[in-house]
Write a protein that holds these residues in place. Structure first.
Motif, PDB file in Angstrom:
ATOM      1  N   UNK A   1      39.032 -52.200  79.552  1.00 35.28           N
ATOM      2  CA  UNK A   1      38.123 -52.698  78.535  1.00 35.28           C
ATOM      3  C   UNK A   1      39.113 -53.164  77.406  1.00 35.28           C
ATOM      4  N   UNK A   2      38.911 -52.613  76.195  1.00 33.01           N
ATOM      5  CA  UNK A   2      39.430 -53.121  74.840  1.00 33.01           C
ATOM      6  C   UNK A   2      40.987 -52.733  74.651  1.00 33.01           C
ATOM      7  N   UNK A   3      41.374 -51.613  75.420  1.00 39.18           N
ATOM      8  CA  UNK A   3      42.469 -50.816  74.985  1.00 39.18           C
ATOM      9  C   UNK A   3      43.724 -51.263  75.784  1.00 39.18           C
ATOM     10  N   UNK A   4      44.813 -51.282  75.028  1.00 33.87           N
ATOM     11  CA  UNK A   4      46.041 -51.430  75.897  1.00 33.87           C
ATOM     12  C   UNK A   4      46.447 -50.098  76.749  1.00 33.87           C
ATOM     13  N   UNK A   5      46.900 -50.150  77.871  1.00 30.08           N
ATOM     14  CA  UNK A   5      47.280 -49.075  78.859  1.00 30.08           C
ATOM     15  C   UNK A   5      48.055 -49.709  79.847  1.00 30.08           C
ATOM     16  N   UNK A   6      48.763 -48.595  80.498  1.00 27.42           N
ATOM     17  CA  UNK A   6      49.617 -49.110  81.802  1.00 27.42           C
ATOM     18  C   UNK A   6      49.168 -47.942  82.800  1.00 27.42           C
ATOM     19  N   UNK A   7      49.075 -48.395  84.043  1.00 24.55           N
ATOM     20  CA  UNK A   7      49.030 -47.329  85.085  1.00 24.55           C
ATOM     21  C   UNK A   7      49.924 -47.546  86.310  1.00 24.55           C
ATOM     22  N   UNK A   8      50.015 -46.645  87.234  1.00 23.64           N
ATOM     23  CA  UNK A   8      50.496 -46.749  88.492  1.00 23.64           C
ATOM     24  C   UNK A   8      49.786 -45.748  89.343  1.00 23.64           C
ATOM     25  N   UNK A   9      50.278 -45.645  90.916  1.00 21.53           N
ATOM     26  CA  UNK A   9      49.648 -44.868  91.888  1.00 21.53           C
ATOM     27  C   UNK A   9      50.625 -43.888  92.143  1.00 21.53           C
ATOM     28  N   UNK A  10      49.987 -42.525  91.972  1.00 22.36           N
ATOM     29  CA  UNK A  10      50.991 -41.395  92.510  1.00 22.36           C
ATOM     30  C   UNK A  10      50.696 -41.347  94.135  1.00 22.36           C
ATOM     31  N   UNK A  11      49.557 -41.906  94.548  1.00 25.95           N
ATOM     32  CA  UNK A  11      49.451 -41.886  96.028  1.00 25.95           C
ATOM     33  C   UNK A  11      48.065 -42.705  96.220  1.00 25.95           C
ATOM     34  N   UNK A  12      47.668 -42.805  97.652  1.00 27.83           N
ATOM     35  CA  UNK A  12      46.616 -43.844  97.853  1.00 27.83           C
ATOM     36  C   UNK A  12      45.506 -43.893  96.975  1.00 27.83           C
ATOM     37  N   UNK A  13      45.066 -42.481  96.798  1.00 25.70           N
ATOM     38  CA  UNK A  13      43.892 -41.971  95.958  1.00 25.70           C
ATOM     39  C   UNK A  13      44.092 -41.871  94.509  1.00 25.70           C
ATOM     40  N   UNK A  14      45.199 -41.780  93.976  1.00 25.92           N
ATOM     41  CA  UNK A  14      45.510 -41.133  92.620  1.00 25.92           C
ATOM     42  C   UNK A  14      46.113 -42.167  91.675  1.00 25.92           C
ATOM     43  N   UNK A  15      45.602 -42.565  90.655  1.00 23.22           N
ATOM     44  CA  UNK A  15      46.019 -43.396  89.859  1.00 23.22           C
ATOM     45  C   UNK A  15      46.711 -42.341  88.488  1.00 23.22           C
ATOM     46  N   UNK A  16      47.712 -42.598  87.637  1.00 19.18           N
ATOM     47  CA  UNK A  16      48.075 -42.212  86.424  1.00 19.18           C
ATOM     48  C   UNK A  16      47.939 -43.208  85.419  1.00 19.18           C
ATOM     49  N   UNK A  17      47.119 -43.055  84.399  1.00 20.91           N
ATOM     50  CA  UNK A  17      47.154 -44.058  83.276  1.00 20.91           C
ATOM     51  C   UNK A  17      47.649 -43.526  81.969  1.00 20.91           C
ATOM     52  N   UNK A  18      48.436 -44.234  81.264  1.00 16.29           N
ATOM     53  CA  UNK A  18      48.791 -43.722  80.008  1.00 16.29           C
ATOM     54  C   UNK A  18      48.237 -44.972  78.910  1.00 16.29           C
ATOM     55  N   UNK A  19      47.998 -44.282  77.852  1.00 19.01           N
ATOM     56  CA  UNK A  19      47.463 -45.083  76.795  1.00 19.01           C
ATOM     57  C   UNK A  19      48.007 -44.613  75.356  1.00 19.01           C
ATOM     58  N   UNK A  20      47.411 -45.239  74.251  1.00 13.54           N
ATOM     59  CA  UNK A  20      47.784 -44.313  73.073  1.00 13.54           C
ATOM     60  C   UNK A  20      47.048 -43.391  72.718  1.00 13.54           C
ATOM     61  N   UNK A  21      47.405 -42.159  72.274  1.00 11.54           N
ATOM     62  CA  UNK A  21      46.839 -40.893  72.019  1.00 11.54           C
ATOM     63  C   UNK A  21      45.498 -41.349  71.050  1.00 11.54           C
ATOM     64  N   UNK A  22      45.502 -41.962  70.231  1.00 11.13           N
ATOM     65  CA  UNK A  22      44.478 -42.329  69.016  1.00 11.13           C
ATOM     66  C   UNK A  22      43.307 -42.755  69.969  1.00 11.13           C
ATOM     67  N   UNK A  23      43.736 -43.516  71.203  1.00 11.45           N
ATOM     68  CA  UNK A  23      42.404 -44.180  72.054  1.00 11.45           C
ATOM     69  C   UNK A  23      42.098 -43.321  73.210  1.00 11.45           C
ATOM     70  N   UNK A  24      42.633 -42.228  73.410  1.00 10.75           N
ATOM     71  CA  UNK A  24      42.476 -41.441  74.614  1.00 10.75           C
ATOM     72  C   UNK A  24      40.940 -41.369  75.143  1.00 10.75           C
ATOM     73  N   UNK A  25      40.212 -40.934  73.942  1.00  8.42           N
ATOM     74  CA  UNK A  25      38.794 -40.461  74.371  1.00  8.42           C
ATOM     75  C   UNK A  25      38.031 -41.657  74.809  1.00  8.42           C
ATOM     76  N   UNK A  26      38.450 -42.916  74.087  1.00  7.65           N
ATOM     77  CA  UNK A  26      37.673 -44.216  74.553  1.00  7.65           C
ATOM     78  C   UNK A  26      37.997 -44.430  76.139  1.00  7.65           C
ATOM     79  N   UNK A  27      39.552 -44.588  76.274  1.00 11.52           N
ATOM     80  CA  UNK A  27      39.936 -44.642  77.582  1.00 11.52           C
ATOM     81  C   UNK A  27      39.298 -43.720  78.738  1.00 11.52           C
ATOM     82  N   UNK A  28      39.381 -42.480  78.361  1.00  6.49           N
ATOM     83  CA  UNK A  28      38.670 -41.486  79.203  1.00  6.49           C
ATOM     84  C   UNK A  28      37.416 -41.616  79.625  1.00  6.49           C
ATOM     85  N   UNK A  29      36.685 -42.183  78.650  1.00  4.36           N
ATOM     86  CA  UNK A  29      34.964 -42.553  78.811  1.00  4.36           C
ATOM     87  C   UNK A  29      34.871 -43.447  79.501  1.00  4.36           C
TER      88      UNK A  29
END
Ligand code: ZN
Lengths: 109, 188
Positions: free
Chosen positions: B145-173
């Motif tokens: 969306x509008x937020x800087x983030x990075x991600x990778x896959x732990x396994x075929x069905x799981x992504x791990x996403x990191x973002x700035x703490x201040x926008x965690x709620x936005x990214x979560x939603x």
């Protein structure tokens, strides 16, 4: 939508991942330069219809600046390359020549 | 010592694809010459994983190494081990030009788990997420969306996403809404 390959990450970065940085290969004129040269450096820019060289920053990715050769008319991308160079590498020039024979841009052809 | 709490305190949006704020994680930004053998060995020594190549993340459990840029690496360790890790880096790289900074509390970590997790990310990021183009081991910095983030896959069905703490709620939603909308079947 413009897609450029970041030469550092090797990924195809969408325009929304990038930040445009204007014309590439500007020569900086500093103290001691003539007024005309300094004016050129500050204000005068190529404005081509066709082959163009630009600076782009992979803003949402690695954060690095790189350079791109593309066509302003068709948005065709000829290639991208690292910013640590004073002129387009030969493979980029060859790629442009294959598509736009007889092209020129500034002092490059 | 204050009681550290993660951005969303373990918030979960359960479903066919579950979005979970993963709690506290130790994160260290390391900048320096990534070809330097000492920098490589301190990173692999701290995490027990191989040094990542361009655009890759090597993660096992809570530890890992992510390639951020030609001169930047993200080191993941358990939250409680960050200060020890920083001390080790400072000691081993004493004479090397480098920068190491604890960014654990500046970030949030969110996991996206489930059969169509790939689609949830694909809805939000301008990234080719076809299984042939993005697989476990790949790491991508971009925006959701509008937020800087990075991600990778732990396994075929799981992504791990990191973002700035201040926008965690936005990214979560964003992720929770993307998951709630259901499967598209684009990659099937
Ligand atoms: Zn990049």
């Amino acid at each position: 939508m413009l897609t450029l390959k970041c030469p550092y990450c090797g990924v195809d970065a969408d325009e929304t991942d990038l930040h445009a940085g204007g014309e590439a290969h500007l020569k900086r004129e500093g103290p001691g330069a003539s007024d005309d040269a300094f004016e050129d450096y500050l204000f005068m820019r190529e404005n081509p219809k066709g082959v163009h060289f630009e600076r782009w920053r992979h803003a949402y990715g690695c954060g690095k600046w790189f350079l791109a050769a593309r066509c302003t008319t068709t948005l065709q991308v000829f290639g991208t390359y690292p910013a640590q160079t004073l002129e387009p590498p030969q493979d980029i020039k060859d790629a442009i020549s294959a598509q736009r024979p007889g092209w020129s841009w500034g002092n490059f052809k | 010592m204050s009681n550290a709490v993660s951005a969303l305190n373990g918030k979960v949006a359960a479903g066919e694809v579950t979005i979970r704020e993963a709690g506290l994680r130790g994160m260290i930004t390391l900048r320096g010459d990534l070809n330097d053998s000492k920098i490589k060995s301190v990173c692999t020594g701290l995490t027990g994983v191989d040094f990542p190549t361009v655009g890759q993340a090597n993660c096992v459990g809570e530890k890992g190494l992510c390639w951020m840029s030609p001169d930047e690496l993200l080191i993941l360790v358990p939250y409680a081990e960050v200060n020890d890790a920083l001390a080790q880096i400072a000691k081993i790289l004493k004479k090397k030009h480098h920068l190491a900074e604890n960014v654990s509390d500046a970030r949030a970590l969110i996991t996206v788990e489930g059969a169509y997790a790939r689609e949830v990310l694909a809805k939000l990021a301008p990234v080719d997420l076809h299984p042939d183009s993005f697989a476990p081991g790949d790491f991508r910095r971009t925006h959701l969306g509008q937020a800087a983030a990075a991600f990778w896959m732990r396994d075929a069905d799981t992504f791990e996403v990191i973002c700035f703490r201040s926008i965690a709620e936005y990214v979560f939603d964003l992720l929770a809404d993307g998951a709630k909308a259901g499967r598209v079947g684009y990659f099937d």
